[in-house]
Design an enzyme around this catalytic site. Structure first.
Site, PDB file in Angstrom:
ATOM      1  N   ASP A 174       4.286   4.988 -11.058  1.00 55.62           N
ATOM      2  CA  ASP A 174       5.056   5.274  -9.820  1.00 55.62           C
ATOM      3  C   ASP A 174       5.094   6.895  -9.541  1.00 55.62           C
ATOM      4  O   ASP A 174       5.579   7.533 -10.403  1.00 55.62           O
ATOM      5  CB  ASP A 174       6.665   4.729  -9.745  1.00 55.62           C
ATOM      6  N   ARG A 231       4.168  -4.041   0.659  1.00 51.17           N
ATOM      7  CA  ARG A 231       5.416  -3.327   0.284  1.00 51.17           C
ATOM      8  C   ARG A 231       6.159  -2.146   1.018  1.00 51.17           C
ATOM      9  O   ARG A 231       6.113  -1.128   0.641  1.00 51.17           O
ATOM     10  CB  ARG A 231       5.283  -2.788  -1.264  1.00 51.17           C
TER      11      ARG A 231
END
Length: 458
Positions: free
Chosen positions: A260, A346
């Site tokens: 991430d 997303r």
């Protein structure tokens, strides 16, 4: 760059979408009724009028202008300044005695290099004082003049700068306000400062690349200098803090291969604002992981005025279908005025969180294949999706149908615009929001977001 911390939500107004009502009026810093605490100098070239204000190099070295407005409304204020040092000079911006913003005047490269920083402030009819109070011993930069353009009496909603939404609740999010300010130009120094204890504003100067994870400690504002500073190659991790009280602002952030870029986990009170986040579209959707993932009951988060492009798994809220015991009652996030371009899923995908508020965002080219989508409400999450613009989006929203192996969620949609896009699926009802806000008319969202979002737009 505008820190805009500790503000009253909605106190400022949008610059990008408002229409000027009159030509700017120039107020020279060296001329009455302006008051310069230091000296009026002429030793550097490029200034306007008969000189510029060289304020006293201390926290008492203020500069104050008196400006006139025909009617109460909103003024767009441009401060022309030069800072020949490499150290930013932060200040508080006061209007009629009340603090509204905390700008930081970065180095301009030379004392003869002048640049203009623009703010938007409320004004009353008649005379108004606009004052800059330095917050460090270096004082203010040299200031040439103030340009003031007064608009109409009805403010446009949701400013490029004011904190709106969940991060403003339950005590708010102020980042490093009240602490020291440091400038970092190496990744090693950035990691040291970000992981240090105590309130601090960290100015990132340049594009810094590193590896691994940077564990950001509580009470930090991390802000890029100018429009081309940022972080790549690492995960900015905000974890296990309540409140975290972290602001990440005005950075260029690159996706991290295999991980991430920003991870918020078991942390509260985080504001992600005015960043440009980008990756590359690879054949393997897992080449990068999330760009901005919010998991493990993270709470009170606002994501505003960012550009996010060329990324698959953009922003996951709630990491697992089996984590409802921890996540229910949390994962409260506001997304507003972000530009999602070629983010193939997303944006966000939400499990359990309620109410996740997604308003006045701009979605473009979310159409890589038949599975591409913008927003998903799953596992009984509750989403309010309003005033967003979808252009060339395969599926605007999933809710009643569920998605992949996840059960359906709840989603209320209103006042959205869809062009060449699949529907925004709705399902059920959601809890009312506890905060006040004004959703921008969907007809002006595209212009506002494209003009005001991303790094360098503060």
């Amino acid at each position: 760059m505008i820190a805009c911390v500790g503000l009253l939500a909605g106190a400022l107004v949008a610059v990008a979408s408002s229409t000027a009502q009159a030509a700017p009026t120039r107020y020279e810093a060296e001329s009455s009724p302006a008051v310069c605490s230091g000296s009026v100098d002429t030793n550097w070239t490029g200034y306007s009028g008969s000189g510029f204000c060289n304020g006293t190099n201390s926290t008492s070295g203020y500069l104050q202008f008196t400006v006139n407005a025909a009617a109460a409304g909103t003024a767009t204020v441009g401060v022309r300044f030069a800072n020949g040092t490499t150290t930013a000079r932060p200040a508080n911006l006061l209007v009629n005695g009340s603090a509204f913003q905390s700008p930081s005047f970065e180095g301009t490269g030379a004392w003869s290099t002048w640049v203009t920083k623009t703010f938007s402030v409320p004004v009353t009819a008649g005379g108004n004082t606009i004052r800059l109070n330095p917050t460090t011993s270096g004082g203010l930069p040299n200031v040439d003049y103030l340009d003031v353009e007064v608009g109409g009496g009805d403010p446009q909603p949701q400013p490029p700068g004011g904190l709106v939404g969940w991060a403003a609740q339950a005590g708010g999010t102020t980042g490093g306000a009240g602490g020291s300010t440091v400038t970092v130009s190496t990744f090693a120094d950035f990691r040291t400062q970000a992981q240090s204890a105590g309130a601090k504003t960290i100015l990132v100067n340049g594009m810094l690349s590193g590896t691994g994870t940077v564990e950001i400690s509580a009470d930090k504002t991390i802000r890029g200098v100018g429009s081309s500073s940022g972080i790549s190659g690492t995960t900015l991790n905000i974890e296990d803090m309540s409140p975290a009280n972290v602001i990440i602002q005005n950075l260029n952030i690159r996706g991290k291969v295999g991980g991430d870029a920003i991870a918020i986990e078991s942390a509260t009170h985080v504001w992600i604002d005015h960043n440009t986040m980008s990756s590359t579209i690879e054949d393997n959707p897992d080449y990068y992981d999330g760009m901005l993932d919010i998991t493990h009951a993270a709470d009170y988060i606002t994501v505003s005025w960012n550009v996010i492009r060329n990324h698959w798994k953009t922003s996951l809220v709630g990491h697992s279908d089996g984590n409802g015991g921890e996540d229910r009652g949390h994962l409260r996030v506001t997304y507003h005025h972000n530009w999602f371009d070629r983010t193939f899923e997303r944006s966000p995908r939400v499990r359990f969180g309620e109410t996740v508020h997604v308003f006045n965002n701009y979605y473009t080219n979310v159409n890589n294949n038949a599975d591409s989508y913008a927003i998903a409400s799953l596992m009984d999450a509750g989403l309010l999706v309003e005033g967003n613009v979808f252009e060339n989006v395969q599926q605007a929203c999933w809710s009643a149908s569920g998605y992949a192996d996840s059960d359906p969620g709840r989603l209320v949609a209103r006042d959205n615009s869809l062009t060449n896009s699949g529907p925004c699926e709705v399902n059920g009802t959601v809890a009312a929001l506890p905060y006040s806000y004004t959703a921008e008319n969907v007809g002006t969202v595209k212009a506002s977001v494209t003009a005001g979002s991303g790094a360098g737009k503060l």
